[in-house]
Design an enzyme around this catalytic site. Structure first.
Site, mmCIF file in Angstrom:
data_model
loop_
_atom_site.group_PDB
_atom_site.id
_atom_site.type_symbol
_atom_site.label_atom_id
_atom_site.label_comp_id
_atom_site.label_asym_id
_atom_site.label_seq_id
_atom_site.Cartn_x
_atom_site.Cartn_y
_atom_site.Cartn_z
ATOM 1 N N HIS A 55 0.869 -1.180 0.000
ATOM 2 C CA HIS A 55 0.000 0.000 0.000
ATOM 3 C C HIS A 55 0.905 1.230 0.000
ATOM 4 O O HIS A 55 2.010 1.188 0.556
ATOM 5 C CB HIS A 55 -0.840 -0.045 1.279
ATOM 6 C CG HIS A 55 -1.920 0.980 1.384
ATOM 7 N ND1 HIS A 55 -1.666 2.290 1.697
ATOM 8 C CD2 HIS A 55 -3.264 0.886 1.225
ATOM 9 C CE1 HIS A 55 -2.809 2.965 1.742
ATOM 10 N NE2 HIS A 55 -3.797 2.130 1.452
ATOM 11 N N ASP B 239 3.311 -4.174 7.977
ATOM 12 C CA ASP B 239 2.053 -3.445 7.861
ATOM 13 C C ASP B 239 0.937 -4.464 8.062
ATOM 14 O O ASP B 239 0.664 -5.289 7.185
ATOM 15 C CB ASP B 239 1.992 -2.789 6.476
ATOM 16 C CG ASP B 239 0.633 -2.177 6.176
ATOM 17 O OD1 ASP B 239 -0.320 -2.402 6.941
ATOM 18 O OD2 ASP B 239 0.527 -1.477 5.149
ATOM 19 N N GLN C 183 -4.258 -5.216 7.033
ATOM 20 C CA GLN C 183 -5.239 -6.174 6.504
ATOM 21 C C GLN C 183 -5.170 -7.522 7.208
ATOM 22 O O GLN C 183 -5.829 -8.470 6.781
ATOM 23 C CB GLN C 183 -5.019 -6.381 4.997
ATOM 24 C CG GLN C 183 -5.250 -5.139 4.166
ATOM 25 C CD GLN C 183 -6.696 -4.655 4.222
ATOM 26 O OE1 GLN C 183 -7.618 -5.433 4.503
ATOM 27 N NE2 GLN C 183 -6.911 -3.384 3.963
ATOM 28 N N LYS D 172 -10.127 -1.081 10.473
ATOM 29 C CA LYS D 172 -10.177 -2.269 9.622
ATOM 30 C C LYS D 172 -10.421 -3.524 10.452
ATOM 31 O O LYS D 172 -10.415 -4.637 9.952
ATOM 32 C CB LYS D 172 -8.885 -2.392 8.820
ATOM 33 C CG LYS D 172 -8.737 -1.241 7.806
ATOM 34 C CD LYS D 172 -7.531 -1.406 6.949
ATOM 35 C CE LYS D 172 -7.168 -0.139 6.209
ATOM 36 N NZ LYS D 172 -8.044 0.173 5.094
ATOM 37 N N CYS E 195 -4.620 2.168 -3.784
ATOM 38 C CA CYS E 195 -3.395 2.733 -3.188
ATOM 39 C C CYS E 195 -2.228 1.773 -3.322
ATOM 40 O O CYS E 195 -1.417 1.623 -2.393
ATOM 41 C CB CYS E 195 -3.602 3.099 -1.719
ATOM 42 S SG CYS E 195 -4.770 4.415 -1.506
HETATM 43 C C1 LIG Z 1 -2.300 -2.756 3.646
HETATM 44 C C2 LIG Z 1 -2.670 -1.373 4.062
HETATM 45 N N1 LIG Z 1 -1.751 -0.586 4.623
HETATM 46 C C3 LIG Z 1 -2.035 0.654 5.047
HETATM 47 C C4 LIG Z 1 -3.301 1.168 4.907
HETATM 48 C C5 LIG Z 1 -3.584 2.543 5.410
HETATM 49 O O1 LIG Z 1 -4.444 2.454 6.488
HETATM 50 P P1 LIG Z 1 -5.040 3.782 7.172
HETATM 51 O O2 LIG Z 1 -5.634 4.579 6.035
HETATM 52 O O3 LIG Z 1 -6.051 3.261 8.121
HETATM 53 O O4 LIG Z 1 -3.901 4.487 7.809
HETATM 54 C C6 LIG Z 1 -4.292 0.398 4.316
HETATM 55 C C7 LIG Z 1 -5.639 0.949 4.082
HETATM 56 O O5 LIG Z 1 -6.328 0.569 3.165
HETATM 57 C C8 LIG Z 1 -3.968 -0.911 3.892
HETATM 58 O O6 LIG Z 1 -4.896 -1.696 3.363
#
Ligand SMILES: Cc1ncc(COP(=O)(O)O)c(C=O)c1O
Length: 404
Positions: A122, A199, A202, A225, A363
């Site tokens: 992401h 990260d 998910q 999430k 993203c």
């Molecule tokens: C794998 C991953 N990393 C980071 C993020 C960013 O999360 P947040 O917008 O809650 O900071 C997301 C959000 O879709 C994501 O799916």
């Protein structure tokens, strides 16, 4: 314990509504999940009876708010098996957690250092590293994928070297649902002397997370999430690393003593928590964790794995549908394309039938580029998703052909 889906679904009020004249089928859970009554009630109860600012408590409400806020930190620490709750830093979400590490730990980067970042990531796990690298003359090096959308472990091994300072990798891909072999990735990084940031945005809603067993150094995730509100998230980091890292934002709470001659900083975790935190968010995140822990989690995981396979199989069997990526292990999300229907049009037309999916690059532009596509349609699941949701999606896709 076992899983009773109708009972579980009754706890999520937002699921029970009509959209565009159809019962809502919510398949956009990778973007954000719906919230159970326990979380809605925790949020409401906090504001109704305990609302006050935390720490430096001199009155009852502040004492209660502080106790709830710090108890929530303990709940998170137990949830991810941290050694110590001082390793749990509240953030706004995954993005802020990764930015914290990139900006604070990133101060230690030197020219020529390398940060390895998987191509699945992401943007939140790419751009902060690019910014940090740019400041110090370091380099962000992408780890390529194989044709299926899995991290190419041979290429990864070859990229690891004495210049590698950190490996940034997602636990589960938001775009393809790929479950990455994080423990293997971590042990290879450790052998090369590099740190690992995972990260977990998910992963936390689906998989049991044990940071000790994963062997990583930092783990980031977002409350929203995993059935908690937006605006609250967590950075977990190894205490010895966090102790050495400089603060990244200045303000209240993160200081020990301020004077114009010089300022000293608070101890962990407060050193990284400048300003009034999202207190109700933290309390509600703890409620979401308690909600999850009250379920039969192995049964939930089996349910979500079975549904993910069913979703991929049903899509694959539908004429005119092409799946994007075929990872060895997939959980929660499936990306696909429709012959002759642009994802944007598909998203709108599915919504007209009450089916909420997400379309676009998710993203993850470098990932899209590696598949030579601009975007996909993504269906993503949560604990409350059902076979009927998927059948409705497939029926709605079949109907799209009538429009074109
Ligand atoms: C794998 C991953 N990393 C980071 C993020 C960013 O999360 P947040 O917008 O809650 O900071 C997301 C959000 O879709 C994501 O799916």
């Amino acid at each position: 314990m076992s899983l009773c889906l109708p009972t579980l679904r009754r706890q999520f009020p937002a699921l029970h509504q009509e959209v565009n004249g159809h019962p809502l089928v919510y398949l956009d859970n990778a973007a954000t999940t719906q919230k159970p009554l326990a979380v809605l009630e925790a949020m409401s109860a906090f504001y109704r009876s305990d609302n006050a600012n935390v720490h430096r408590a001199s009155h009852v409400l502040s004492t209660r708010a502080t106790a709830a806020f710090e108890a929530a930190r303990e709940t998170v620490a137990r949830f991810i098996n941290a050694w110590d709750s001082r390793e749990v830093i509240w953030t706004r979400g995954t993005t802020e957690a990764i930015n914290l590490v990139a900006q604070s730990w990133g101060q230690s980067l030197q020219a020529g250092d390398e940060i390895l970042v998987s191509t699945l990531e992401h943007h939140a796990n790419i751009v902060p590293w690019q910014l940090a690298a740019e400041r110090k003359g370091a380099k962000v090096v992408p780890i390529p994928l194989d044709a299926h959308g899995d991290i190419d472990l041979d290429a990864y091994r070859a990229l690891l070297g004495p210049r590698t300072r950190l490996v940034a990798v997602g636990h589960v891909s938001n775009a393809l649902g790929t479950v990455n072999p994080v423990a293997t990735i971590t042990s290879l990084a450790k052998a090369a002397g590099a740190l690992v940031l995972v990260d977990g945005a998910q992963a936390v809603a689906h998989l049991p997370v044990d940071v000790q067993r994963l062997g990583c150094d930092f783990y980031a995730f977002s409350g929203h999430k995993m059935y908690a509100p937006t605006g609250i998230g967590v950075l977990w980091g190894r205490r010895e690393l966090l102790e050495k890292m400089p603060p990244w934002q200045g303000g209240g709470e993160m200081i020990e003593r301020v004077s114009f001659a010089g300022t000293t900083f608070n101890r962990l975790p407060f050193k990284f928590e400048a300003g009034t935190p999202h207190i109700a968010g933290a309390v509600s995140l703890a409620a979401a964790i308690n909600f999850l822990q009250e379920q039969d989690r192995p049964a939930l995981l089996t349910h979500e794995q079975t549904l993910t396979t069913y979703l991929a199989d049903q899509l694959r069997a539908t004429p005119g549908v092409r799946l994007v990526g075929a990872p060895q292990q997939r959980l929660g999300a499936v990306s696909f394309l429709l012959d002759e229907i642009h994802p944007q049009d598909a998203g709108t037309l599915l919504d007209m039938q009450g089916v909420a999916v997400r379309v676009g690059h998710h993203c993850a532009m470098p990932l899209m580029e590696s598949f030579n596509i601009g975007g996909t349609i993504r269906a993503s699941l949560a604990c409350y998703s059902t076979h009927t949701d998927i059948d409705t999606l497939i029926g709605a896709i079949q109907k799209l052909k009538e429009f074109f």
